[in-house]
Design an enzyme around this catalytic site. Structure first.
Site, PDB file in Angstrom:
ATOM      1  N   ASN A 168     -24.363 -22.421  -2.064  1.00 31.41           N
ATOM      2  CA  ASN A 168     -23.962 -22.037  -3.420  1.00 31.41           C
ATOM      3  C   ASN A 168     -22.896 -22.976  -3.993  1.00 31.41           C
ATOM      4  O   ASN A 168     -22.701 -23.031  -5.206  1.00 31.41           O
ATOM      5  CB  ASN A 168     -23.467 -20.582  -3.457  1.00 31.41           C
ATOM      6  N   HIS A 169     -22.220 -23.749  -3.121  1.00 31.25           N
ATOM      7  CA  HIS A 169     -21.220 -24.701  -3.621  1.00 31.25           C
ATOM      8  C   HIS A 169     -21.801 -26.069  -3.961  1.00 31.25           C
ATOM      9  O   HIS A 169     -21.058 -26.922  -4.466  1.00 31.25           O
ATOM     10  CB  HIS A 169     -20.071 -24.848  -2.620  1.00 31.25           C
TER      11      HIS A 169
ATOM     12  N   HIS B  78     -28.755 -20.438   3.239  1.00 30.95           N
ATOM     13  CA  HIS B  78     -27.302 -20.366   3.156  1.00 30.95           C
ATOM     14  C   HIS B  78     -26.772 -18.953   2.991  1.00 30.95           C
ATOM     15  O   HIS B  78     -25.824 -18.545   3.668  1.00 30.95           O
ATOM     16  CB  HIS B  78     -26.779 -21.233   2.007  1.00 30.95           C
TER      17      HIS B  78
ATOM     18  N   ASP C 139     -20.952 -23.711   7.028  1.00 31.79           N
ATOM     19  CA  ASP C 139     -20.098 -24.318   6.003  1.00 31.79           C
ATOM     20  C   ASP C 139     -19.143 -25.354   6.602  1.00 31.79           C
ATOM     21  O   ASP C 139     -18.531 -25.120   7.657  1.00 31.79           O
ATOM     22  CB  ASP C 139     -19.261 -23.236   5.318  1.00 31.79           C
TER      23      ASP C 139
ATOM     24  N   ASP D 227     -16.230 -28.743  -1.700  1.00 34.93           N
ATOM     25  CA  ASP D 227     -15.272 -27.794  -2.291  1.00 34.93           C
ATOM     26  C   ASP D 227     -14.283 -27.282  -1.246  1.00 34.93           C
ATOM     27  O   ASP D 227     -14.515 -27.311  -0.059  1.00 34.93           O
ATOM     28  CB  ASP D 227     -15.961 -26.615  -2.984  1.00 34.93           C
ATOM     29  N   ARG D 228     -13.131 -26.805  -1.766  1.00 31.97           N
ATOM     30  CA  ARG D 228     -12.046 -26.237  -0.953  1.00 31.97           C
ATOM     31  C   ARG D 228     -11.273 -27.322  -0.206  1.00 31.97           C
ATOM     32  O   ARG D 228     -10.093 -27.499  -0.426  1.00 31.97           O
ATOM     33  CB  ARG D 228     -12.556 -25.185   0.034  1.00 31.97           C
TER      34      ARG D 228
ATOM     35  N   HIS E 155     -22.155 -18.981   4.663  1.00 32.72           N
ATOM     36  CA  HIS E 155     -21.667 -18.373   3.418  1.00 32.72           C
ATOM     37  C   HIS E 155     -20.432 -17.494   3.580  1.00 32.72           C
ATOM     38  O   HIS E 155     -19.768 -17.198   2.593  1.00 32.72           O
ATOM     39  CB  HIS E 155     -22.820 -17.556   2.811  1.00 32.72           C
TER      40      HIS E 155
ATOM     41  N   HIS F  14     -17.207 -27.417   3.972  1.00 36.36           N
ATOM     42  CA  HIS F  14     -16.210 -27.323   2.891  1.00 36.36           C
ATOM     43  C   HIS F  14     -15.170 -28.445   2.903  1.00 36.36           C
ATOM     44  O   HIS F  14     -13.965 -28.209   2.867  1.00 36.36           O
ATOM     45  CB  HIS F  14     -15.516 -25.964   2.931  1.00 36.36           C
TER      46      HIS F  14
ATOM     47  N   ARG G 121     -19.501 -10.117  -4.459  1.00 33.37           N
ATOM     48  CA  ARG G 121     -19.269 -11.374  -5.177  1.00 33.37           C
ATOM     49  C   ARG G 121     -19.635 -11.273  -6.657  1.00 33.37           C
ATOM     50  O   ARG G 121     -19.371 -12.194  -7.422  1.00 33.37           O
ATOM     51  CB  ARG G 121     -20.095 -12.500  -4.541  1.00 33.37           C
TER      52      ARG G 121
ATOM     53  N   ASP H 219     -22.875 -25.700   1.649  1.00 34.82           N
ATOM     54  CA  ASP H 219     -21.429 -25.697   1.416  1.00 34.82           C
ATOM     55  C   ASP H 219     -20.743 -26.840   2.163  1.00 34.82           C
ATOM     56  O   ASP H 219     -19.821 -26.655   2.948  1.00 34.82           O
ATOM     57  CB  ASP H 219     -20.811 -24.336   1.765  1.00 34.82           C
TER      58      ASP H 219
END
Length: 334
Positions: free
Chosen positions: A162-163, A211, A101, A133-134, A286, A103, A259, A130
């Site tokens: 997943n993002h 991922h 990730d 995001d964030r 992840h 991010h 989750r 990923d």
């Protein structure tokens, strides 16, 4: 509306027709108002062009929307030719780097390339989802990754996380960032591009990279992943969902996910899956890890996470893995 524009974007016969239609007169710019990298429709994306883009964005300057759209069109043309699971052969004596990730942590991405070298034919990378995001610089991360991929499709490989989905982008920042820096239409096009990302890579028929993790059913074969239609937003169950969302757990068997989607899979599930597919190792991302990576007790599953001090508060290290084609054994760098 935005959906119609995106549909039009992808159905145009040529990149020139697409861009001429989408850009419009308001996109015409004068050299005096924009000093960043420029990219014409038929212009080669050279190594020098990519490095100039990285430096330009390093100063928190935006690539003009016109050239963002050119990159998006070109990356779509590359990604749509790939399978859902991509096989890569790493030659003996050559290495490949696997990152987790990112991010939106653009400056940490640049630091990986500073430590380990920029992507090239002899220094290829896999980024395991990923990207966005964030963090505050998800646009810059995506443009950097796309630019290298367009420069040389074999120097960098991009897995979906997943993002890379519209629902999470609305919740965790990427939509807001793209709308702030560009507009809603540009975000919609990014979202459509994400659907073309593969969901798994297999190295030398030994190492599977995805991922999230493994599956709710026994007997899933690599061909089942290959046959999965990925050109969509992830469903709530099934191979695609679980590949993006599942996590390893210490207990044997399968367990409800913390989750609320996909599952937790135990070491026995991983060993059985790898054995049935003649694989040696599963690499996934992840989850943030204090050391930037974690090897599960059976040694068959590795988590790699490449965003240090995640969200400016986790104080974790970031890491990446290098595999040599001679033995495909993981070597970690923090």
């Amino acid at each position: 509306d935005n959906q119609s524009i995106v549909f039009f974007f992808f159905k145009q016969k040529t990149a020139y027709e697409m861009l001429r239609s989408l850009v419009g007169s308001e996109m015409c710019i004068r050299d005096s108002t924009y000093t960043g990298p420029k990219l014409e429709l038929d212009q080669e994306v050279t190594r020098e062009w990519v490095e100039n883009l990285l430096e330009y964005m390093k100063d928190q300057k935006l690539l003009h929307k016109k050239y963002v759209l050119v990159l998006l069109q070109r990356i779509k043309n590359i990604l749509q030719e790939l399978h859902t699971l991509v096989d890569i052969q790493v030659p003996e004596g050559q290495e490949i780097t696997v990152c987790g990730d990112i991010h939106g942590q653009y400056y940490d991405l640049l630091n990986i390339w500073k430590i380990n070298g920029n992507p090239s034919k002899t220094n290829p990378y896999i980024f395991n989802g990923d990207f966005v995001d964030r963090g505050s610089f998800s646009v810059e991360v995506m443009l950097a990754l796309m630019a290298w991929k367009i420069h040389d499709p074999n120097c960098i490989h991009l897995n979906r996380g997943n993002h890379e989905t519209k629902n999470l982008n609305k919740l965790y920042g990427f939509e807001g960032e793209v709308v702030h820096k560009y507009d809603k239409t540009t975000f919609e096009i990014f979202g459509s591009i994400f659907q073309y990302l593969p969901i798994a890579y297999c190295l030398n028929r030994k190492v599977l990279i995805l991922h999230g993790g493994l599956f709710s059913q026994d007997g899933v074969k690599l061909d089942d992943i290959r046959k999965t239609n990925r050109i969509m937003e992830p469903p709530e169950a099934g191979i695609m969902c679980e590949a993006l969302w599942s996590d390893p757990v210490k207990e044997k068997g399968r367990h409800p996910s913390k989750r609320g989607v996909a599952l937790g899979f135990g070491p026995d599930v991983a060993e059985k899956f790898l054995s049935e597919n003649n694989l040696e190792l599963l690499v996934r991302s992840h989850e943030v890890k204090d050391q930037g990576y974690e090897v599960e007790p059976n040694g068959k599953v590795i988590t790699i996470f490449s965003a240090p001090n995640y969200c400016d508060q986790m104080n974790n290290k970031g890491a990446f893995i290098r595999f040599n084609g001679s033995d495909m054994k993981p070597k970690f760098t923090q």
